[in-house]
Scaffold this motif. Structure first.
Motif, PDB file in Angstrom:
ATOM      1  N   ALA A   6      11.513   5.365   0.098  1.00 16.98           N
ATOM      2  CA  ALA A   6      10.815   4.865  -1.091  1.00 16.98           C
ATOM      3  C   ALA A   6      11.766   4.783  -2.278  1.00 16.98           C
ATOM      4  CB  ALA A   6       9.633   5.774  -1.435  1.00 16.98           C
ATOM      5  N   ASN A   7      11.702   3.679  -3.004  1.00 21.74           N
ATOM      6  CA  ASN A   7      12.478   3.501  -4.233  1.00 21.74           C
ATOM      7  C   ASN A   7      11.492   3.378  -5.394  1.00 21.74           C
ATOM      8  OD1 ASN A   7      15.024   3.213  -2.760  1.00 21.74           O
ATOM      9  ND2 ASN A   7      14.162   1.277  -2.076  1.00 21.74           N
TER      10      ASN A   7
ATOM     11  N   LYS B 270       3.075  -3.317   5.454  1.00 17.76           N
ATOM     12  CA  LYS B 270       2.728  -3.230   4.040  1.00 17.76           C
ATOM     13  C   LYS B 270       2.356  -1.789   3.733  1.00 17.76           C
ATOM     14  CE  LYS B 270       0.695  -6.759   1.074  1.00 17.76           C
ATOM     15  NZ  LYS B 270      -0.298  -7.843   0.996  1.00 17.76           N
ATOM     16  N   ILE B 271       2.818  -1.280   2.589  1.00 20.36           N
ATOM     17  CA  ILE B 271       2.516   0.108   2.225  1.00 20.36           C
ATOM     18  C   ILE B 271       1.770   0.116   0.893  1.00 20.36           C
ATOM     19  CG2 ILE B 271       3.469   2.369   1.663  1.00 20.36           C
ATOM     20  CD1 ILE B 271       5.767   1.811   3.527  1.00 20.36           C
ATOM     21  N   TYR B 272       0.551   0.648   0.935  1.00 27.42           N
ATOM     22  CA  TYR B 272      -0.302   0.707  -0.254  1.00 27.42           C
ATOM     23  C   TYR B 272      -0.193   2.084  -0.915  1.00 27.42           C
ATOM     24  CZ  TYR B 272      -2.552  -3.673   1.061  1.00 27.42           C
ATOM     25  OH  TYR B 272      -2.794  -4.990   1.358  1.00 27.42           O
ATOM     26  N   ALA B 273      -0.263   2.079  -2.245  1.00 23.63           N
ATOM     27  CA  ALA B 273      -0.217   3.322  -3.018  1.00 23.63           C
ATOM     28  C   ALA B 273      -1.500   3.445  -3.829  1.00 23.63           C
ATOM     29  CB  ALA B 273       0.991   3.339  -3.954  1.00 23.63           C
ATOM     30  N   GLY B 274      -2.287   4.478  -3.553  1.00 23.58           N
ATOM     31  CA  GLY B 274      -3.534   4.676  -4.286  1.00 23.58           C
ATOM     32  C   GLY B 274      -4.658   3.811  -3.749  1.00 23.58           C
ATOM     33  N   GLY B 275      -5.797   3.886  -4.428  1.00 22.10           N
ATOM     34  CA  GLY B 275      -6.981   3.169  -3.960  1.00 22.10           C
ATOM     35  C   GLY B 275      -7.273   1.884  -4.689  1.00 22.10           C
TER      36      GLY B 275
ATOM     37  N   GLY C 181      -5.413  -0.900  -4.550  1.00 25.32           N
ATOM     38  CA  GLY C 181      -4.849  -2.061  -3.877  1.00 25.32           C
ATOM     39  C   GLY C 181      -3.401  -2.354  -4.217  1.00 25.32           C
ATOM     40  N   TYR C 182      -2.751  -1.496  -5.019  1.00 23.24           N
ATOM     41  CA  TYR C 182      -1.347  -1.719  -5.350  1.00 23.24           C
ATOM     42  C   TYR C 182      -0.475  -1.407  -4.136  1.00 23.24           C
ATOM     43  CZ  TYR C 182      -2.991  -1.801 -10.162  1.00 23.24           C
ATOM     44  OH  TYR C 182      -3.654  -2.114 -11.304  1.00 23.24           O
ATOM     45  N   PHE C 183       0.520  -2.249  -3.911  1.00 19.16           N
ATOM     46  CA  PHE C 183       1.409  -2.017  -2.771  1.00 19.16           C
ATOM     47  C   PHE C 183       2.867  -2.090  -3.195  1.00 19.16           C
ATOM     48  CE2 PHE C 183       0.245  -6.514  -2.808  1.00 19.16           C
ATOM     49  CZ  PHE C 183       1.467  -7.171  -2.705  1.00 19.16           C
ATOM     50  N   LEU C 184       3.702  -1.387  -2.455  1.00 18.13           N
ATOM     51  CA  LEU C 184       5.128  -1.347  -2.750  1.00 18.13           C
ATOM     52  C   LEU C 184       5.794  -2.639  -2.273  1.00 18.13           C
ATOM     53  CD1 LEU C 184       6.022   2.312  -1.682  1.00 18.13           C
ATOM     54  CD2 LEU C 184       5.117   1.495  -3.855  1.00 18.13           C
ATOM     55  N   GLU C 185       6.813  -3.063  -3.012  1.00 12.36           N
ATOM     56  CA  GLU C 185       7.552  -4.258  -2.631  1.00 12.36           C
ATOM     57  C   GLU C 185       8.354  -3.987  -1.354  1.00 12.36           C
ATOM     58  OE1 GLU C 185       7.133  -7.040  -4.430  1.00 12.36           O
ATOM     59  OE2 GLU C 185       5.851  -5.940  -5.817  1.00 12.36           O
TER      60      GLU C 185
ATOM     61  N   PRO D 158       8.612  -0.749  -7.899  1.00 15.71           N
ATOM     62  CA  PRO D 158       8.478   0.227  -6.815  1.00 15.71           C
ATOM     63  C   PRO D 158       8.552  -0.478  -5.461  1.00 15.71           C
ATOM     64  CG  PRO D 158       6.833   0.601  -8.507  1.00 15.71           C
ATOM     65  CD  PRO D 158       7.484  -0.700  -8.846  1.00 15.71           C
ATOM     66  N   SER D 159       9.395   0.031  -4.576  1.00 15.12           N
ATOM     67  CA  SER D 159       9.604  -0.665  -3.309  1.00 15.12           C
ATOM     68  C   SER D 159       9.948   0.323  -2.195  1.00 15.12           C
ATOM     69  CB  SER D 159      10.739  -1.692  -3.460  1.00 15.12           C
ATOM     70  OG  SER D 159      11.957  -1.026  -3.738  1.00 15.12           O
ATOM     71  N   PHE D 160      10.147  -0.204  -0.995  1.00 17.79           N
ATOM     72  CA  PHE D 160      10.623   0.622   0.120  1.00 17.79           C
ATOM     73  C   PHE D 160      11.627  -0.197   0.934  1.00 17.79           C
ATOM     74  CE2 PHE D 160       7.083  -1.666   2.034  1.00 17.79           C
ATOM     75  CZ  PHE D 160       7.528  -1.968   3.312  1.00 17.79           C
ATOM     76  N   ASN D 161      12.497   0.508   1.626  1.00 15.56           N
ATOM     77  CA  ASN D 161      13.447  -0.154   2.516  1.00 15.56           C
ATOM     78  C   ASN D 161      13.794   0.773   3.671  1.00 15.56           C
ATOM     79  OD1 ASN D 161      15.287   1.704   1.514  1.00 15.56           O
ATOM     80  ND2 ASN D 161      16.336   0.247   0.188  1.00 15.56           N
ATOM     81  N   SER D 162      14.659   0.296   4.534  1.00 14.44           N
ATOM     82  CA  SER D 162      15.056   1.089   5.696  1.00 14.44           C
ATOM     83  C   SER D 162      16.395   0.577   6.203  1.00 14.44           C
ATOM     84  CB  SER D 162      13.999   0.977   6.804  1.00 14.44           C
ATOM     85  OG  SER D 162      14.451   1.556   8.005  1.00 14.44           O
ATOM     86  N   GLU D 163      17.232   1.504   6.690  1.00 10.86           N
ATOM     87  CA  GLU D 163      18.490   1.085   7.307  1.00 10.86           C
ATOM     88  C   GLU D 163      18.204   0.236   8.535  1.00 10.86           C
ATOM     89  OE1 GLU D 163      20.989   4.384   8.159  1.00 10.86           O
ATOM     90  OE2 GLU D 163      21.212   4.990   6.063  1.00 10.86           O
ATOM     91  N   GLN D 164      17.099   0.557   9.192  1.00 11.68           N
ATOM     92  CA  GLN D 164      16.670  -0.216  10.352  1.00 11.68           C
ATOM     93  C   GLN D 164      15.700  -1.292   9.854  1.00 11.68           C
ATOM     94  OE1 GLN D 164      15.050   2.244  13.453  1.00 11.68           O
ATOM     95  NE2 GLN D 164      14.507   0.525  14.781  1.00 11.68           N
ATOM     96  N   LYS D 165      16.186  -2.519   9.719  1.00  7.51           N
ATOM     97  CA  LYS D 165      15.372  -3.595   9.144  1.00  7.51           C
ATOM     98  C   LYS D 165      14.203  -3.968  10.050  1.00  7.51           C
ATOM     99  CE  LYS D 165      18.256  -3.653   5.790  1.00  7.51           C
ATOM    100  NZ  LYS D 165      17.934  -2.867   4.584  1.00  7.51           N
TER     101      LYS D 165
END
Length: 258
Positions: A133-134, A190-195, A197-201, A110-117
């Protein structure tokens, strides 16, 4: 029997040789046992407690680069080594997809990206960050979780709430600013998912750059040659380089066309 000094030296030399042989063997055993086919990986202090160690890994990529396995649907790291995966891994959740060192390229974490780096933001600006989000196989599990965006500004970490809509993550607006007189600083995202402490790549290292127009140019000429990505211009009222949105009169724009 009388032990001469020479005999004593020979005996001591014999024990030193034995010790080096056994220590080398032990080291090789540890490497084979601990690495599980992962060169360079080192176990936690007590390798026998790896069952407790795996759940402490909060990153999918860190998990699959260790003797652990990541579950896409359960969004977590579990004890399940390469050797165990050849048999039946009892500790791994049933009917879930395992991401391992063998398939991590085809089954993406699970990760995230953006056209604007890089997001360029003038200091003192209230802005919301939006990224794509991917989630792939983790979407059903992650769609219901609460999200948080974390910014590390000059060593200080701050968090704002975020929400996932379709395949986009929207971070709540935040007032981006910094105290130093540096022309610009880079902010980690950094983007965290849930409580838990897991974070997206963040494979593309999407980040934020906060800048201060005043510190980037001290005259009209240098202000007019700044790159377009910086929303700066020469403000005649303050006789300084300013964020164009903060100048009461239209600022003298940099030397490029809009």
């Amino acid at each position: 029997m009388r032990i001469t000094l020479m005999n004593l030296k020979i005996i001591l030399c014999f024990f030193v040789i034995l010790e080096s042989v056994f220590s080398d063997n032990d080291e090789n055993k540890d490497d084979k046992h601990n690495a599980f086919g992962f060169p360079g990986w080192r176990p936690p202090p007590n390798r026998w407690k790896i069952n407790k160690y795996c759940p402490d890994i909060k990153s999918c990529s860190d998990c699959v680069d260790s003797p652990c396995t990541w579950s896409l649907e359960k969004v977590g790291c579990y004890k399940c080594s390469v050797i165990q995966r050849q048999k039946k891994c009892k500790t791994f959740p049933k009917n879930t997809t395992a991401v391992t060192s063998d398939n991590k390229n085809s089954l993406k974490c699970p990760s995230f990206n953006s056209e604007q780096k890089t997001f360029f933001i003038p200091s003192g600006t209230n802005k919301s960050i939006t990224v794509k989000a991917n989630l792939d196989g983790s979407k059903d599990a992650l769609i219901l979780l609460n999200y948080r965006c974390q910014y590390e500004i000059e060593g200080k970490k701050v968090e704002v709430k975020a929400k996932l809509l379709a395949d986009t993550i929207y971070c709540d607006p935040y007032l981006f600013s910094y105290e130093s007189k540096k022309p610009k600083i880079q902010v980690k995202l950094k983007i965290y998912a849930g409580g838990n402490g897991y974070f997206l790549e963040n494979p593309d290292d999407v980040c934020i750059e906060i800048y201060k127009c005043k510190e980037m140019a001290n005259n009209c000429k240098s202000s007019s040659t700044m790159e377009k990505k910086y929303n700066c211009g020469w403000c005649e009222k303050t006789n300084s380089c300013e964020n164009r949105d903060d100048c009461e009169k239209p600022a003298i724009r940099p030397n490029f066309s809009y």
